[in-house]
Write a protein that holds these residues in place. Structure first.
Motif, PDB file in Angstrom:
ATOM      1  N   ASN A 109       0.940  11.550  -9.222  1.00  8.92           N
ATOM      2  CA  ASN A 109      -0.466  11.153  -9.362  1.00  8.92           C
ATOM      3  C   ASN A 109      -1.114  10.868  -8.015  1.00  8.92           C
ATOM      4  O   ASN A 109      -2.304  11.133  -7.814  1.00  8.92           O
ATOM      5  CB  ASN A 109      -0.567   9.911 -10.254  1.00  8.92           C
ATOM      6  N   LYS A 110      -0.342  10.331  -7.087  1.00 10.97           N
ATOM      7  CA  LYS A 110      -0.913   9.952  -5.795  1.00 10.97           C
ATOM      8  C   LYS A 110      -1.099  11.138  -4.861  1.00 10.97           C
ATOM      9  O   LYS A 110      -1.992  11.112  -4.002  1.00 10.97           O
ATOM     10  CB  LYS A 110      -0.012   8.907  -5.127  1.00 10.97           C
ATOM     11  N   ILE A 159       5.541   3.125  -4.441  1.00  7.93           N
ATOM     12  CA  ILE A 159       5.619   4.200  -5.426  1.00  7.93           C
ATOM     13  C   ILE A 159       6.493   3.707  -6.577  1.00  7.93           C
ATOM     14  O   ILE A 159       7.636   3.293  -6.352  1.00  7.93           O
ATOM     15  CB  ILE A 159       6.210   5.489  -4.825  1.00  7.93           C
ATOM     16  N   ASN A 198       0.810  -1.225   0.000  1.00  4.44           N
ATOM     17  CA  ASN A 198       0.000   0.000   0.000  1.00  4.44           C
ATOM     18  C   ASN A 198       0.844   1.277   0.000  1.00  4.44           C
ATOM     19  O   ASN A 198       0.316   2.364  -0.232  1.00  4.44           O
ATOM     20  CB  ASN A 198      -0.968   0.016   1.198  1.00  4.44           C
ATOM     21  N   SER A 199       2.132   1.161   0.258  1.00  5.06           N
ATOM     22  CA  SER A 199       3.006   2.342   0.239  1.00  5.06           C
ATOM     23  C   SER A 199       3.860   2.400  -1.025  1.00  5.06           C
ATOM     24  O   SER A 199       4.731   3.268  -1.150  1.00  5.06           O
ATOM     25  CB  SER A 199       3.927   2.332   1.463  1.00  5.06           C
ATOM     26  N   PHE A 255      -0.896  10.424   4.516  1.00  3.61           N
ATOM     27  CA  PHE A 255      -0.310   9.769   3.354  1.00  3.61           C
ATOM     28  C   PHE A 255       1.071   9.239   3.719  1.00  3.61           C
ATOM     29  O   PHE A 255       1.832   9.899   4.417  1.00  3.61           O
ATOM     30  CB  PHE A 255      -0.182  10.738   2.171  1.00  3.61           C
ATOM     31  N   GLY A 274       4.133   7.076   1.499  1.00  2.00           N
ATOM     32  CA  GLY A 274       4.593   6.399   0.291  1.00  2.00           C
ATOM     33  C   GLY A 274       6.096   6.226   0.336  1.00  2.00           C
ATOM     34  O   GLY A 274       6.805   7.015   0.968  1.00  2.00           O
ATOM     35  N   ASP A 291       4.242   8.456 -10.811  1.00  3.25           N
ATOM     36  CA  ASP A 291       3.301   7.779  -9.925  1.00  3.25           C
ATOM     37  C   ASP A 291       3.155   8.543  -8.615  1.00  3.25           C
ATOM     38  O   ASP A 291       2.054   8.676  -8.072  1.00  3.25           O
ATOM     39  CB  ASP A 291       3.802   6.352  -9.659  1.00  3.25           C
TER      40      ASP A 291
END
Length: 373
Positions: free
Chosen positions: A235-236, A227, A224-225, A350, A352, A232
């Protein structure tokens, strides 16, 4: 003519096999040099006319666009045995260093707990052990004949040692030093810190590493993290609307590859592999124990530097195909465990990560973020 013959071979292959489904091509299929029979009249006529047209081309002698002084300079550089050319770690610059400085930096890197010097290893014994495992996998039906041929390899030469090379980190130099070098008012008498890369090309573990990498990449992509790249990442985060008082936090895992305990990496791969989704793979998945057993062979990370032999004891080598993925899996476990214990985890909007670089957006105070670290 050699290029034309290969072009003609591919066209004939397309004519004979064009209706077959190419998207289901085996991931470990090796390049074929199959020579098909002649195709239909129209295609063969086209090839004949093309070959005739090529044969009438007026070939000119190559023009050497160096001056005589430049040619002499290049020849002189090629013959110099006391300098080494290398790429910089970032930016693609070319670094010219004295061979003595290069060797000094390499030995400094190797004089650590991560590496140990050894006598020349028995690569043939290691290769035989790996081949025994591969044959057992085939006998048990875990791999098919195409994968068996890939893992065995087709090279007639024996296995070779890995090779350590260094990528100088020019970005670690101070701006004052960089400007001094550009103006030629300052010289650097030793290399800056370098990134050690152990090339595994044609090594005894190269194909095993590629095999493992194929099966762990889909697992990493499902984190789920995860990148993928800069696009990308944009976009997130571009659709996030955090409050103005949130904190944007970035962090880096120090020397992630070389600071990973190898046994922990193997166990992490095993735990992650148990959650692999079969739909992600067009071929049969080997058992978890098989993947772990093959990954253990990556411990045989032998390499040479300056006519001396070494092995990496701690961590995964940068240069091995599957090192980024297996380190990704372990880092995912470690950081998730920290987040689970973090009492302000609900304030993280968030998170990532790309390899060893991570980014967090949190509605937290600076003190709360420092507690996370």
């Amino acid at each position: 003519m050699a290029d034309f013959n290969e072009f003609a071979r591919k066209l004939r292959c397309r004519f004979h096999f064009g209706n077959t489904e190419s998207r289901g091509m085996h991931p470990f299929r090796q390049k074929s040099f199959y020579e098909p029979t002649p195709a239909c009249f129209e295609l063969e006529n086209y090839l004949d006319l093309t070959k005739f047209e090529l044969s009438n081309l007026d070939f000119r002698n190559n023009y050497y666009n160096f001056t005589k002084e430049q040619q002499l300079g290049l020849r002189s550089l090629k013959n110099m045995q006391d300098i080494i050319f290398s790429k910089s770690d970032k930016g693609g610059a070319i670094v010219i260093s004295k061979k003595t400085h290069y060797i000094k930096e390499g030995l400094r890197q190797l004089n650590s707990i991560h590496y140990t010097e050894i006598q020349e290893p028995n690569l043939l014994l290691i290769k035989n052990n790996i081949q025994t495992q591969i044959s057992k996998m085939f006998d048990n039906g875990e791999i098919d004949g195409i994968t068996l041929d890939f893992l065995r390899g087709s090279s007639k030469r024996g296995p070779r040692l890995g090779r350590l090379f260094l990528l100088p980190k020019l970005h670690k130099l101070s701006e004052l030093v960089i400007q001094g070098i550009k103006k030629q008012t300052m010289t650097v008498n030793e290399l800056p810190p370098c990134r050690p890369i152990i090339s595994q090309c044609n090594s005894v573990t190269e194909r095993v590493s590629k095999f493992i990498d194929y099966f762990v990449i889909p697992i990493v992509k499902r984190q789920n993290s995860y990148i993928r790249d800069s696009g990308d990442f944009i976009n997130k985060i571009e659709n996030l609307r955090p409050d103005r008082d949130c904190l944007l936090v970035s962090f880096d895992c120090t020397s992630m590859y070389t600071n990973m305990e190898f046994n922990e990496l193997i166990h992490s791969v095993g735990r992650a592999y148990n959650s692999a989704v079969k739909e992600d793979y067009p071929i049969k998945l080997p058992s978890c124990e098989t993947i772990k057993s093959l990954a253990t062979e990556l411990k045989n990370n032998y390499f040479e530097f300056n006519d001396r032999y070494f092995v990496q004891k701690i961590g995964a080598s940068m240069g091995s195909k599957c090192s980024p993925e297996i380190c990704d899996i372990r880092a995912f476990e470690v950081i998730n465990e920290i987040i689970e214990k973090y009492k302000y985890k609900n304030k993280i909007l968030f998170y990532g990560r790309y390899r060893d670089d991570a980014f967090i957006i949190a509605h937290s105070s600076r003190e709360e973020v420092e507690e996370f670290f």
